[in-house]
Design a protein around this motif. Structure first.
Motif, PDB file in Angstrom:
ATOM      1  N   SER A  39     -12.060   5.791   5.530  1.00 30.25           N
ATOM      2  CA  SER A  39     -11.275   4.632   5.204  1.00 30.25           C
ATOM      3  C   SER A  39      -9.849   4.636   4.292  1.00 30.25           C
ATOM      4  O   SER A  39      -8.992   3.997   4.493  1.00 30.25           O
ATOM      5  CB  SER A  39     -12.185   3.366   4.702  1.00 30.25           C
ATOM      6  OG  SER A  39     -12.791   3.715   3.403  1.00 30.25           O
ATOM      7  N   ASN A  63      -5.858   4.007   5.410  1.00 32.40           N
ATOM      8  CA  ASN A  63      -5.169   3.106   4.734  1.00 32.40           C
ATOM      9  C   ASN A  63      -3.804   3.505   4.049  1.00 32.40           C
ATOM     10  O   ASN A  63      -2.987   2.987   3.375  1.00 32.40           O
ATOM     11  CB  ASN A  63      -5.833   2.125   3.805  1.00 32.40           C
ATOM     12  CG  ASN A  63      -6.927   1.390   4.398  1.00 32.40           C
ATOM     13  OD1 ASN A  63      -6.491   0.664   5.457  1.00 32.40           O
ATOM     14  ND2 ASN A  63      -8.102   1.381   3.737  1.00 32.40           N
ATOM     15  N   LYS A 121     -11.534  -3.436  15.449  1.00 34.89           N
ATOM     16  CA  LYS A 121     -11.525  -4.219  13.838  1.00 34.89           C
ATOM     17  C   LYS A 121     -10.729  -3.497  13.092  1.00 34.89           C
ATOM     18  O   LYS A 121     -10.176  -4.138  12.437  1.00 34.89           O
ATOM     19  CB  LYS A 121     -13.000  -3.908  13.524  1.00 34.89           C
ATOM     20  CG  LYS A 121     -13.351  -4.627  12.281  1.00 34.89           C
ATOM     21  CD  LYS A 121     -14.875  -4.266  11.764  1.00 34.89           C
ATOM     22  CE  LYS A 121     -14.786  -4.896  10.446  1.00 34.89           C
ATOM     23  NZ  LYS A 121     -13.980  -5.187   9.383  1.00 34.89           N
ATOM     24  N   TRP A 122     -10.619  -2.317  13.146  1.00 25.85           N
ATOM     25  CA  TRP A 122      -9.538  -1.603  12.198  1.00 25.85           C
ATOM     26  C   TRP A 122      -8.147  -2.203  12.513  1.00 25.85           C
ATOM     27  O   TRP A 122      -7.421  -2.551  11.678  1.00 25.85           O
ATOM     28  CB  TRP A 122      -9.486  -0.012  12.537  1.00 25.85           C
ATOM     29  CG  TRP A 122      -8.509   0.566  11.649  1.00 25.85           C
ATOM     30  CD1 TRP A 122      -8.585   0.709  10.460  1.00 25.85           C
ATOM     31  CD2 TRP A 122      -7.270   0.873  12.012  1.00 25.85           C
ATOM     32  NE1 TRP A 122      -7.388   1.633   9.889  1.00 25.85           N
ATOM     33  CE2 TRP A 122      -6.579   1.707  10.973  1.00 25.85           C
ATOM     34  CE3 TRP A 122      -6.716   0.975  13.152  1.00 25.85           C
ATOM     35  CZ2 TRP A 122      -5.373   2.475  11.089  1.00 25.85           C
ATOM     36  CZ3 TRP A 122      -5.392   1.478  13.544  1.00 25.85           C
ATOM     37  CH2 TRP A 122      -4.644   2.165  12.193  1.00 25.85           C
ATOM     38  N   SER A 140      -7.394  -5.026  13.764  1.00 23.92           N
ATOM     39  CA  SER A 140      -7.259  -6.436  13.527  1.00 23.92           C
ATOM     40  C   SER A 140      -7.170  -6.333  12.056  1.00 23.92           C
ATOM     41  O   SER A 140      -6.523  -7.432  11.461  1.00 23.92           O
ATOM     42  CB  SER A 140      -8.608  -7.120  13.803  1.00 23.92           C
ATOM     43  OG  SER A 140      -8.710  -7.257  15.181  1.00 23.92           O
ATOM     44  N   ASP A 141      -7.857  -5.641  11.187  1.00 22.87           N
ATOM     45  CA  ASP A 141      -7.800  -5.822   9.737  1.00 22.87           C
ATOM     46  C   ASP A 141      -6.499  -5.240   9.158  1.00 22.87           C
ATOM     47  O   ASP A 141      -5.976  -5.878   8.344  1.00 22.87           O
ATOM     48  CB  ASP A 141      -8.825  -4.672   9.129  1.00 22.87           C
ATOM     49  CG  ASP A 141     -10.608  -5.404   9.205  1.00 22.87           C
ATOM     50  OD1 ASP A 141     -10.431  -6.420   9.657  1.00 22.87           O
ATOM     51  OD2 ASP A 141     -11.233  -4.429   9.066  1.00 22.87           O
ATOM     52  N   ARG A 142      -5.967  -4.453  10.037  1.00 26.90           N
ATOM     53  CA  ARG A 142      -4.519  -4.150   9.525  1.00 26.90           C
ATOM     54  C   ARG A 142      -3.378  -5.224   9.548  1.00 26.90           C
ATOM     55  O   ARG A 142      -2.700  -5.309   8.862  1.00 26.90           O
ATOM     56  CB  ARG A 142      -4.233  -2.793  10.372  1.00 26.90           C
ATOM     57  CG  ARG A 142      -4.686  -1.584  10.259  1.00 26.90           C
ATOM     58  CD  ARG A 142      -4.532  -0.789   8.990  1.00 26.90           C
ATOM     59  NE  ARG A 142      -3.254  -0.406   8.690  1.00 26.90           N
ATOM     60  CZ  ARG A 142      -2.865   0.308   7.854  1.00 26.90           C
ATOM     61  NH1 ARG A 142      -3.583   0.921   6.921  1.00 26.90           N
ATOM     62  NH2 ARG A 142      -1.461   0.693   7.583  1.00 26.90           N
ATOM     63  N   ARG A 177      -4.355  -8.415   9.823  1.00 24.44           N
ATOM     64  CA  ARG A 177      -4.676  -9.290   8.655  1.00 24.44           C
ATOM     65  C   ARG A 177      -4.080  -8.879   7.395  1.00 24.44           C
ATOM     66  O   ARG A 177      -3.296  -9.914   6.790  1.00 24.44           O
ATOM     67  CB  ARG A 177      -6.090  -9.661   8.582  1.00 24.44           C
ATOM     68  CG  ARG A 177      -6.364 -10.709   7.697  1.00 24.44           C
ATOM     69  CD  ARG A 177      -8.000 -10.522   7.292  1.00 24.44           C
ATOM     70  NE  ARG A 177      -8.381  -9.402   6.555  1.00 24.44           N
ATOM     71  CZ  ARG A 177      -9.140  -8.531   6.661  1.00 24.44           C
ATOM     72  NH1 ARG A 177      -9.841  -8.438   7.742  1.00 24.44           N
ATOM     73  NH2 ARG A 177      -9.412  -7.530   5.844  1.00 24.44           N
ATOM     74  N   ASP A 178      -4.328  -7.767   6.847  1.00 20.69           N
ATOM     75  CA  ASP A 178      -3.716  -7.210   5.795  1.00 20.69           C
ATOM     76  C   ASP A 178      -2.157  -7.148   5.306  1.00 20.69           C
ATOM     77  O   ASP A 178      -1.784  -7.267   4.372  1.00 20.69           O
ATOM     78  CB  ASP A 178      -4.364  -5.927   5.392  1.00 20.69           C
ATOM     79  CG  ASP A 178      -5.908  -6.162   5.308  1.00 20.69           C
ATOM     80  OD1 ASP A 178      -6.495  -7.217   5.150  1.00 20.69           O
ATOM     81  OD2 ASP A 178      -6.747  -4.967   5.147  1.00 20.69           O
TER      82      ASP A 178
END
Length: 108
Positions: free
Chosen positions: A40, A44, A68-69, A71-73, A75-76
């Motif tokens: 992780s 990042n 999910k990865w 989507s998280d990217r 979002r962040d």
């Protein structure tokens, strides 16, 4: 501290490889990052093109849920950052769509 140095060295090692060597190096980097429990952290980091390649391989091996990865990217970092950084070329976008389509049987 040492983990960060190792992660940066692995990223540089991959990015300096010729096309023929990149897949082998990426596989080794994934193995080492799993051993160090640092996947992780590596995903990042920078450069973002490396992150996509590593994320796709990790997802193929079942270490990561790619949707999910991603989507998280988004979002962040926001859509503009993702478009300007993560999807730096149409080739990388094609690779990601191709992988998603064949892994998750998504129709585009």
């Amino acid at each position: 501290q040492i983990r960060i140095i190792i992660m940066n060295a692995m990223t540089d090692w991959y990015m300096k490889a010729q096309d023929a060597d990149q897949n082998l190096r990426l596989a080794r980097i994934l193995d080492v990052s799993q051993d160090l429990k640092a996947l992780s952290m590596l995903l990042n980091g920078q450069p973002l093109i490396f992150n996509i390649d590593l994320a796709c391989l990790a997802a193929r091996r079942g270490y990561l849920k790619l949707d999910k990865w991603l989507s998280d990217r988004i979002r962040d970092h926001g859509v503009c950052k993702i478009i300007n950084g993560l999807f730096i070329s149409f080739w990388m976008l094609f690779k990601l769509i191709y992988y998603l389509k064949h892994t998750y049987t998504i129709s585009f």
